[in-house]
Design an enzyme around this catalytic site. Structure first.
Site, PDB file in Angstrom:
ATOM      1  N   ASP A 158       0.832  -1.196   0.000  1.00 15.17           N
ATOM      2  CA  ASP A 158       0.000   0.000   0.000  1.00 15.17           C
ATOM      3  C   ASP A 158       0.874   1.255   0.000  1.00 15.17           C
ATOM      4  O   ASP A 158       2.036   1.230   0.416  1.00 15.17           O
ATOM      5  CB  ASP A 158      -0.912  -0.009   1.224  1.00 15.17           C
ATOM      6  CG  ASP A 158      -2.196   0.755   0.996  1.00 15.17           C
ATOM      7  OD1 ASP A 158      -2.309   1.445  -0.027  1.00 15.17           O
ATOM      8  OD2 ASP A 158      -3.095   0.666   1.863  1.00 15.17           O
ATOM      9  N   ARG A 196      -2.642  -0.268  -8.333  1.00 18.68           N
ATOM     10  CA  ARG A 196      -3.965   0.142  -7.842  1.00 18.68           C
ATOM     11  C   ARG A 196      -3.986   1.663  -7.905  1.00 18.68           C
ATOM     12  O   ARG A 196      -3.200   2.321  -7.222  1.00 18.68           O
ATOM     13  CB  ARG A 196      -4.181  -0.332  -6.405  1.00 18.68           C
ATOM     14  CG  ARG A 196      -5.514   0.134  -5.806  1.00 18.68           C
ATOM     15  CD  ARG A 196      -5.659  -0.333  -4.354  1.00 18.68           C
ATOM     16  NE  ARG A 196      -7.041  -0.279  -3.933  1.00 18.68           N
ATOM     17  CZ  ARG A 196      -7.518   0.576  -3.005  1.00 18.68           C
ATOM     18  NH1 ARG A 196      -6.712   1.431  -2.416  1.00 18.68           N
ATOM     19  NH2 ARG A 196      -8.792   0.548  -2.681  1.00 18.68           N
TER      20      ARG A 196
END
Length: 286
Positions: A107, A158
């Site tokens: 992330d 992402r």
């Protein structure tokens, strides 16, 4: 409010709670990414404890036959005090995922972490192709170049708008500029080809105007729906998630869990006050 937040937007406190939430989503045709909440750990013991949870998740994905993967923050595994330790811990996770046929999303956090996060992802992708990817934030000026850099290596991205407070020296300040950059980048990602091959990426947004823009782009440019997936957060726009699945799009939901839910949400709300209205509005939606 705390109870409603924890039940609506967080899957529970334990690995078992997260797995159960994943199973419910899978029954609706929705993929999942399991996210053990926590960040900014300060000692090696905390970093190792976080890692153990992720190894349990990867094992559970295989044992239960889940359509799922995992997402981890570098600050959750020691990046703030020992970058070498953080890279070693995440490397072990990615190796485990590669052996299990799964995937780890590293992330993205605030802009001070951006370059290190990308570099670590690149190193692990070279060792374990297809088993690791990262996140890019459309509000950063650098993201267009970073997307080209990662796509050229076949690394899955992402794409999100960005949730951290950033200054005008590194990020677009106006929502219209962020949205325009997001749309430009998502179109580039889903049509990217290198030697005939594309890179499967996630379009992470709850903004229905952007979702509609992608719907139209897919139709007008004859983009295969299997080239990407929409990604959303657990408990937010469940109606839109189901509608997209019914239309034949891939949908993945990020499933956060764990006792760190309260500080996690308070930090996010403090960083961007508009998030308060976003969450409250979505508590009232189906």
């Amino acid at each position: 409010m705390g109870r409603r937040l924890s039940s609506r937007f967080v899957a529970g406190m334990t690995v078992e709670d997260a797995v159960a939430a994943c199973e419910r989503l899978n029954r609706e045709g929705i993929r999942a990414t399991l996210d053990s909440l926590g960040e900014s750990v300060t000692v090696a013991e905390q970093a190792q404890a976080s890692a153990e949870i992720y190894h349990r998740l990867l094992d559970a994905i295989v044992e239960r036959g889940l359509d799922a993967n995992v997402s981890v923050k570098l600050s959750q595994v020691g990046m703030d005090f020992d970058p070498v330790l953080a890279e070693r811990i995440v490397g072990a996770m990615v190796e485990h995922a590669a052996q299990a046929g799964s995937f780890v999303r590293i992330d993205m956090e605030g802009s001070p972490y951006t370059e290190a996060t990308i570099a670590i992802t690149e190193g692990l992708a070279a060792r374990f192709p297809g088993s690791v990817g990262t996140v890019l934030q459309a509000y950063l000026y650098r993201t267009e170049a970073d997307a080209e850099r990662l796509l050229g290596q076949g690394i899955r991205i992402r794409l999100c708008k960005g949730a951290y407070k950033e200054g005008p020296d590194v990020a677009f300040a106006a929502k219209a500029d962020v949205d325009a950059n997001y749309v430009k980048l998502m179109k580039r990602m889903v049509t990217y080809r290198n030697n005939g091959s594309g890179v499967f990426c996630g379009i992470a947004t709850h903004d229905e105007a952007i979702v509609d823009a992608m719907r139209l782009f897919v139709r007008d440019e004859d983009v295969d729906k299997s080239a990407f997936e929409f990604q959303m957060l657990y408990g937010i726009r469940r109606d839109l998630q189901r509608r997209l699945v019914a239309e034949g799009f891939g949908v993945r939901v990020y499933v956060p869990f764990g006792p760190e839910w309260y500080p996690y949400f308070m930090r996010r709300l403090a960083e961007r006050p508009a998030n308060v209205f976003f969450l409250v509005k979505n508590m009232l939606r189906s």
